[in-house]
Design a protein around this motif. Structure first.
Motif, short mmCIF file in Angstrom:
data_model
loop_
_atom_site.label_atom_id
_atom_site.label_comp_id
_atom_site.label_asym_id
_atom_site.label_seq_id
_atom_site.Cartn_x
_atom_site.Cartn_y
_atom_site.Cartn_z
N ASP A 1 19.41 -15.41 22.74
CA ASP A 1 20.52 -14.56 22.30
C ASP A 1 21.88 -15.11 22.74
N ASN B 1 16.73 -17.08 19.09
CA ASN B 1 17.74 -16.14 18.60
C ASN B 1 19.15 -16.60 19.00
N CYS B 2 19.41 -17.89 18.93
CA CYS B 2 20.70 -18.44 19.34
C CYS B 2 21.48 -18.97 18.14
N LEU B 3 22.80 -18.82 18.20
CA LEU B 3 23.71 -19.41 17.23
C LEU B 3 24.30 -20.66 17.85
N ASN C 1 14.09 -18.48 15.36
CA ASN C 1 15.16 -17.66 14.77
C ASN C 1 16.55 -18.08 15.22
N CYS C 2 16.79 -19.36 15.20
CA CYS C 2 18.12 -19.89 15.53
C CYS C 2 18.86 -20.26 14.24
N THR C 3 20.18 -20.14 14.28
CA THR C 3 21.04 -20.66 13.23
C THR C 3 21.80 -21.83 13.81
N CYS D 1 14.06 -20.68 11.47
CA CYS D 1 15.40 -21.18 11.77
C CYS D 1 16.14 -21.63 10.50
N ASP E 1 19.16 -8.57 16.50
CA ASP E 1 19.82 -9.76 15.97
C ASP E 1 21.20 -9.89 16.62
N ARG E 2 21.98 -10.84 16.15
CA ARG E 2 23.26 -11.11 16.81
C ARG E 2 24.26 -9.97 16.62
N ARG F 1 15.58 -6.45 14.93
CA ARG F 1 15.31 -7.85 14.56
C ARG F 1 14.56 -7.96 13.25
N VAL G 1 19.78 -16.03 13.00
CA VAL G 1 20.10 -15.04 14.04
C VAL G 1 20.52 -13.69 13.49
#
Length: 241
Positions: free
Chosen positions: A69, A88-90, A110-112, A136, A212-213, A218, A228
């Protein structure tokens, strides 16, 4: 803070959690200009920006550490991964992307990962199985052409959106069409309603109480979205717990 060696900005002991922190303007000589995330360590909901080091200007992740996150932006390079999980990281606007140079490059969930300059190497430059990319979005990285400087070495892709196409024998449900982000050039990496990344992910147990972000559930809809952000159609009721 300016230093040398490993994990210059934040270095904590095994079993520690670093939460809700800004880690910025640190520089180191070798690994982890901003932070070191090693065995039994968790960094969550942190902003990691404007750090520098030869490897992993933002974060050096090793030995099973968890980066979750977090926003990783404007570092000399974003991450150097030698085992561990990025969840879950941007990861955006770094001068370099992700580099891994070990037998196992880690897990990306689940990263962007967008708008990073230079080479984005997820995995290792030797032909060894080094990591897993799941749910991702990896797009618009590199200089010149949007897609030409991305390397995937020994990586297994599952339910992800990236270009160029992957060629691994174990890759499953890889989307090469553009993710159709709301405004990638302006820094808005949410999904448009026409995005192929909506409901395209695979469910995992960690999502049960995750957000989510934007702080939304989620999973909204039939399945988890890639990246994310969850897409919320207009008029959808939001359950706040």
């Amino acid at each position: 803070y300016a230093g040398s060696g490993y994990n210059t900005g934040v270095s904590v002991g095994e079993g520690s959690t670093v939460r809700n922190c800004l880690i910025a303007y640190n520089s180191g000589g070798n690994y982890g200009g901003g932070a070191g995330c090693g065995r039994g360590r968790v960094f969550t909901n942190c902003v990691i920006r404007n750090n520098s080091a030869a490897n992993g200007g933002g974060v050096y992740i090793t030995g099973g550490g968890l980066l979750a996150d977090c926003l990783v932006t404007s570092n000399s390079t974003s991450l150097f991964v030698q085992d561990g999980t990025v969840r879950n990281c941007l990861i955006a606007y770094n001068d370099g992307g992700i580099w891994a140079n070990a037998v196992h490059g880690g897990y990306y969930q689940n990263c962007t990962i967008v708008n990073n300059k230079g080479r984005l190497t997820v995995g290792q430059s030797r032909n060894v199985l080094t990591g897993y990319v799941e749910n991702c979005i990896l797009y618009y990285n590199g200089t010149g052409a949007n897609y030409g400087t991305t390397e995937y070495c020994g990586i297994v892709f599952t339910n992800s959106c990236t270009c160029p196409a992957t060629s691994g024998a174990d890759d499953v449900n890889v989307i090469t069409n553009e993710p159709r982000l709301a405004g990638a050039s302006a820094g808005d990496f949410r999904l448009r309603g026409s995005s192929p990344c909506i409901n395209a992910g695979v469910w995992r147990a960690w999502m049960t109480h995750a957000r989510d972000r934007d702080g939304r559930e989620r999973v909204i809809g039939a399945a988890v979205d890639l990246g994310v952000y969850e897409y919320m159609p207009q008029g959808t009721a939001l359950l706040v717990r």
